[in-house]
Enzyme design. Structure first.
Site, PDB file in Angstrom:
ATOM      1  N   ASP A 217      -3.266  -1.325   9.905  1.00 54.71           N
ATOM      2  CA  ASP A 217      -4.261  -0.433  10.482  1.00 54.71           C
ATOM      3  C   ASP A 217      -5.584  -0.646   9.753  1.00 54.71           C
ATOM      4  O   ASP A 217      -5.677  -1.468   8.848  1.00 54.71           O
ATOM      5  CB  ASP A 217      -3.804   1.036  10.397  1.00 54.71           C
TER       6      ASP A 217
ATOM      7  N   ASP B 241      -0.932  -2.357   5.354  1.00 56.46           N
ATOM      8  CA  ASP B 241      -0.586  -1.874   6.680  1.00 56.46           C
ATOM      9  C   ASP B 241      -1.482  -2.522   7.720  1.00 56.46           C
ATOM     10  O   ASP B 241      -2.606  -2.906   7.437  1.00 56.46           O
ATOM     11  CB  ASP B 241      -0.779  -0.354   6.752  1.00 56.46           C
TER      12      ASP B 241
ATOM     13  N   GLU C 202       0.851  -1.175   0.000  1.00 62.26           N
ATOM     14  CA  GLU C 202       0.000   0.000   0.000  1.00 62.26           C
ATOM     15  C   GLU C 202       0.893   1.232   0.000  1.00 62.26           C
ATOM     16  O   GLU C 202       1.656   1.462   0.926  1.00 62.26           O
ATOM     17  CB  GLU C 202      -0.851  -0.083   1.271  1.00 62.26           C
TER      18      GLU C 202
ATOM     19  N   ASP D  43      -7.268   1.127   7.687  1.00 59.83           N
ATOM     20  CA  ASP D  43      -7.320   1.419   6.254  1.00 59.83           C
ATOM     21  C   ASP D  43      -6.638   0.310   5.457  1.00 59.83           C
ATOM     22  O   ASP D  43      -7.047  -0.008   4.347  1.00 59.83           O
ATOM     23  CB  ASP D  43      -6.675   2.773   5.968  1.00 59.83           C
TER      24      ASP D  43
END
Lengths: 322, 726
Positions: free
Chosen positions: B585, B583, B510, B587
């Site tokens: 997280d 990642d 990403e 998102d």
């Protein structure tokens, strides 16, 4: 590399994971995070996390109304480094909105420099613009050091941030909020601070009031939404529905005057409904005129300026009657 | 209740009943040997005829449970339930039962009750024991191998009730038959006493209660949602059959009352009034979390029509024509029946689900071929007759016609033959002609009788064909553009040296921040890196020509090398490991769901072939001040490592001793390599596709147009969130 070489839990493994399970799990976490801590405001202070962090960082960093302006890039840097681990442009956009007096009924940040217009013009880059807290924002954070609200660790555990601001006035009602999360969204219009304060005082004075009584008293004092951009609300049905059920649509109409300019009849729009972009509106109407879906318009001019206020001028054809 | 297996194996001996003592001994021996290295390993000097073990009867099942039920994990555990319930369903298929009650009991047992004929209770002429005992203790004993037992049968998953018995610590069988109740109990597959008559009864039916052995199964926790979904499917496929599922377990992990009610409401709304859902109070035992037993009841008098309505409802795309088309046909001579329901919707994807004897045939087979062939011909003929296709126009392809089609095809036949990797492809050649004839006749009539709706269907197919042409042009454009630049590969791809796809891997990362670390950290011999910028298009909501115009999607497609849709060719895959490295997280999770949507909708064979993986970057770094740093992949691992480290006298710095990684860009490239990319150390999650129909539905709900069902999903699952972002 400055760190010592780390040891690693031995792996060398492949584990199966079912597509359905993975999709559901990842999606629910994304969705819940967006719902709980991104797109929707907290009912207590009416702020989304990014706005709360902007205001708290400004308070904490000393960018207060009784001091001089500071560059917005400094504020953005403080917010990003200490509280909000996301992109800088997202933070600056949020900050800019807090300055714009056509976005917020009562701006929470006082800006110096170009913060854009109601149309398509954006704000200047953060290295140019300056800001400090608005006087009203001090009411959002007043007594925050008197253990009025809970604090939590920030994202890297190095400092702490408030879970919610102590907000002396119901900011959610006063400034409203709009947000689209996942599977749900919110849209709350702004209201007049005096009316809301009046209603809040009545509620405080009548703690025993039944729900229905309370609703009537508040609706008597709060007549309806109060938009920073003026314009007309058509009918009270939508307002009543919204206040009684949480769901209702307020239909709005622009304020239009007829003027004669250089011997031509013109329609001059002086007030547009909240969050209507005059540039986009003019383009759309121009398209309709070109497609001959709307007749009688000879020219469209945007004469808006800071000195004359909002003026979107439609020059009519000679045979058209205003 | 019927019983046992219908896959005779070569060398199947007429088994002899084990006495309790023998069986106990055998079980003890099996347990003693479990976990030891293969006793017949090739370099073992004592490997002679005496070392060859012939596993007898149920002992073999206990020793190699995987051979019979697939695994000893969650899937195998649920298999036990399917096995017993399928037997009841067979009784329903034969027309003797119409109600099945399943209860997940608080003590971990599962009780399955039907109102069929009951397992025969008389003594078997050759074996000298009751038929109940026979079917529960002998592999390959059953009523499905011929003679008056069953014409068609469903459960072809394993080897029947005896396997369930073998893998249960206890099993109770109760048969109501001929005015009496008979009861028998087994302990680890061994009868405690012979079948006994214990009282009078006015009804018939079988009740099997079993407690799966905790010694054999890794987990004995049944997942309510898995079982519920399966029973709903069974109810759809067996018109008029009532299946009730009750969950009496009290579980901390269950969602709250509120979300239960939401779930219930949702079911009622989606499926109409036939479904009753209720929460019944249990006997008042004080449970802190949940005091009610959950009960769901499914009964669909419309059968497949209800199923199609349900599928269309979950997609919430508009139907193209008003009524669900329903076809039923029977060939009594060859014992073939066909039930079929279908409806076209405005969706862009096709969802055709096929079943043979209520088994989901993921890989299709002859029934699907017959269905497709007839459909393509009928719709094209109709389009020409109605002048919607002119002489010079090409025929519509099957894919064009099936765009937006929701269909369920269910055939029942006497001797099903299954082929394919997972034995989910129907091989009986006579079925193709039968389905084709039935379709031609019935669907042909329908088109003649409903010309207006038929035209709508054709128009939809013509639009799809136009989009396909546009997409092909877009695809060709990307290919041509590619020829001028670096061999058709996207500019951002950092390819690996190896041209051998079986050892090549591509990491999709990403953003450029993470891309940099990954490029530096990789092993350039076998590892390629493809950075994508931000969130890619949600392909569930876009039509194919738009999807292909998207830069990121183009880069992914040309990077993989397989093409998509009709051009897809698995053998051209440039990498056999496609690793999504997002990642850690929320998102990142969103991006992961978007990428999986693209892969599922356009390159599903990559998932089916097991080429798609998820990288597992560590979540935490423990910065010991007097020892090398350590990485933790979960909260639990972190806590364990901290406790262990501190007990060994390691110290964490006061400031920021535990770092939570939010982006891959936070790691040095060496760290990324060592924790996430190095084959020696990493953990990759291989994405598997267990149930394509369920996945289809989930993608529609999560990524599709319908906000209502998405909100319902979120409300039901909000409690399961592992962590929230800040």
């Amino acid at each position: 590399m400055t760190e010592q070489p780390p040891t690693i839990t031995p792996g060398d493994r492949t584990e199966p994971i079912d597509l359905n399970t993975e999709m559901q799990r990842s999606y629910i976490e994304y969705a819940m995070s967006v719902i709980v801590s991104r797109a929707l405001p907290d009912v207590r202070d009416g702020l989304k996390p990014v706005h709360r962090r902007v205001i708290y960082a400004m308070y904490d960093g000393g960018y207060r109304p009784d001091r001089g302006y500071n560059k917005c890039s400094r504020v953005v840097g403080d917010v990003m480094g200490q509280y909000h681990p996301h992109g800088d442009s997202a933070i600056y956009d949020a900050l800019v909105r807090l300055v714009q007096d056509w976005s917020l009924r009562y701006p929470l940040v006082d800006g110096q420099g170009n913060f854009g217009s109601r149309g398509n013009d954006g704000a200047a880059a953060p290295r140019y613009t300056e800001c400090r807290m608005a006087q009203l924002s001090m009411e959002m954070v007043r007594d925050i050091d008197q253990e009025t609200v809970d604090f939590k660790d920030n994202y890297d555990g190095k400092t702490r941030e408030p879970e919610v601001l102590p907000s002396r006035f119901p900011n959610l009602l006063v400034n409203g909020s709009a947000g689209i999360a996942v599977g749900m969204a919110t849209q709350i219009p702004p209201h007049n601070l005096r009316e809301v304060a009046d209603a809040a005082q009545w509620v405080l004075a009548h703690p025993e009031a039944a729900r229905e009584e309370l609703l009537e008293a508040c609706m008597q004092r709060i007549k309806g939404p109060d938009f920073p951009t003026g314009a007309l609300i058509m009918g009270r049905k939508g307002i009543e529905d919204a206040y009684r059920t949480g769901r209702g649509s307020v239909i709005m109409r622009a304020v239009v005057e007829v003027e004669e300019i250089h011997g031509r009849q013109c329609l001059v729009v002086t007030e547009l409904p909240y969050q209507v972009n005059p540039d986009t509106l003019a383009q759309k109407i121009a398209e309709l005129v070109k497609d001959a879906k709307v007749g009688g318009i000879a020219d469209i001019r945007d004469e808006t300026s800071g000195r004359t206020g909002q003026r979107l001028v439609f020059v009519l054809k000679r045979d058209a009657v205003a | 209740m019927s019983e046992a297996d219908k896959t005779p194996m070569p060398g199947d001996e007429p088994g002899e009943s084990l006495t309790a003592a023998e069986a106990e001994e055998a079980r003890a021996a099996a347990e003693a040997e479990a976990g030891l290295p293969n006793p017949t390993g090739h370099d073992d000097p004592s490997y002679d005829a005496g070392a060859i073990t012939v596993l007898e009867g149920l002992e073999a099942v206990r020793k190699r449970p995987g051979m019979y039920i697939g695994s000893t994990g969650e899937r195998g555990l649920h298999h036990l339930v399917w096995e017993i319930v399928d037997n009841s369903v067979d009784e329903a298929l034969a027309g003797y039962a119409d109600t099945i009650d399943v209860t997940l009991m608080a003590d971990g047992g599962v009780r399955v009750t039907d109102n069929g004929r009951g397992i025969p209770t008389d003594i078997h002429p050759q074996e000298g024991v009751s038929a109940v005992e026979l079917v529960l203790t002998q592999l390959h004993a059953g009523g499905k191998f011929g003679g008056g037992g069953y014409k068609v049968s469903g459960g072809l998953h394993g080897v029947g009730s005896s396997v369930v018995n073998a893998l249960s610590s206890r099993l109770d069988a109760e048969v109501h038959q001929k005015g009496h109740v008979f009861r028998m109990t087994f302990d680890h597959g061994v009868p405690v006493a012979p079948l006994a008559m214990v009282g009078p009864s006015e009804r018939t039916g079988t009740t099997i209660t079993f407690w799966a052995s905790t010694e054999i199964f890794e987990t004995t926790h049944y997942d309510f949602e898995t079982i519920r979904a399966r029973f709903q499917q069974m109810a759809f496929l067996n018109k008029g059959l009532t299946i009730t599922l009750t969950d009496e377990r009290i579980d901390q992990d269950e969602p709250s009352e509120d979300s239960d009610e939401d779930l219930d409401k949702l079911d009622v709304e989606a499926d109409g009034a036939v479904v009753e859902v209720e929460s019944a109070s249990s006997d008042g035992s004080a449970a802190p979390k949940r005091q009610k037993a959950r009960t769901v009841t499914y009964r669909y008098d419309g059968g497949l029509v209800d199923y199609v309505n349900h599928l269309v409802g979950s997609k919430r795309s508009e139907p193209v024509h008003g009524e669900v088309i329903s076809i039923e046909s029977e060939d009594t001579e060859r014992q073939l029946t066909l039930e079929l329901a279908m409806q076209w919707t405005t969706a862009y994807s096709e969802s055709v689900h096929t079943y043979a004897n209520t088994i989901n045939t993921h890989e299709g087979g002859t029934h699907e071929e017959g269905f497709r062939a007839a459909m393509t011909k009928l719709v094209n003929d109709f389009a020409r007759r109605q002048n919607l296709l002119k002489d010079k126009d090409d025929n519509l392809t099957g894919d064009d016609i099936r765009e937006g089609l929701v269909a369920v095809v269910s055939v029942k036949l006497g001797e099903p033959q299954f082929e394919g990797q997972t034995k989910t492809k129907l091989g009986n050649s006579e079925v193709k002609g039968f389905v084709q004839r039935a379709m031609t006749e019935e669907f042909g009539h329908w088109l003649e009788a409903h010309p207006g709706e038929g035209k709508d269907i054709v128009r939809k197919a013509i639009q799809a064909a136009a989009a396909r042409m546009a997409a092909r042009k877009a695809r060709e454009a990307t290919r041509r553009k590619g020829l001028l630049e670096s061999g058709g590969l996207p500019g951002k791809l950092k390819d690996c040296q190896s041209k051998d796809p079986s050892i090549s891997e591509v990491f999709i990362v990403e953003g450029d921040s993470a891309g940099g670390s990954a490029v530096q950290g990789r092993n350039p011999h076998t590892q390629a890196i493809l950075p994508i910028r931000g969130k890619i298009l949600n392909v569930e909501k876009a039509r194919i020509d738009k999807v292909l115009a998207n830069n990121e999607v183009q880069a992914l497609i040309s990077g993989f090398g397989t093409g998509i849709g009709e051009d897809f060719d698995l053998s051209r895959a440039r990498y056999h490991k496609i690793v999504i490295m997002a990642d850690a997280d929320v998102d990142g999770m969103h991006i992961r769901t978007l990428l999986l949507t693209l892969l599922f909708r356009f390159m599903r064979p990559l998932i089916e072939a097991g080429y798609v993986y998820l990288a597992q970057p560590p979540l935490y770094r423990l910065k010991w001040s007097n020892a090398p740093h350590e990485f933790a992949f979960t909260d639990r691992e972190r806590d364990a490592l901290i406790a262990e480290g501190q007990s060994k006298g390691r110290r964490l710095p006061k400031e920021n001793g535990v770092q939570r990684y939010k982006g891959l860009g936070e790691m040095n490239y060496q760290e990324l390599w060592e924790t996430t990319m190095d084959p020696e150390h990493r953990v990759l999650l291989q994405v598997t596709l267990d149930d394509a129909a369920a996945a289809d539905e989930i993608f529609s709900i999560l990524m599709g147009e319908d906000v209502e069902s998405r909100r319902g999903f979120i409300q039901r699952n909000a409690r399961d969130v592992r962590f929230l972002d800040i």
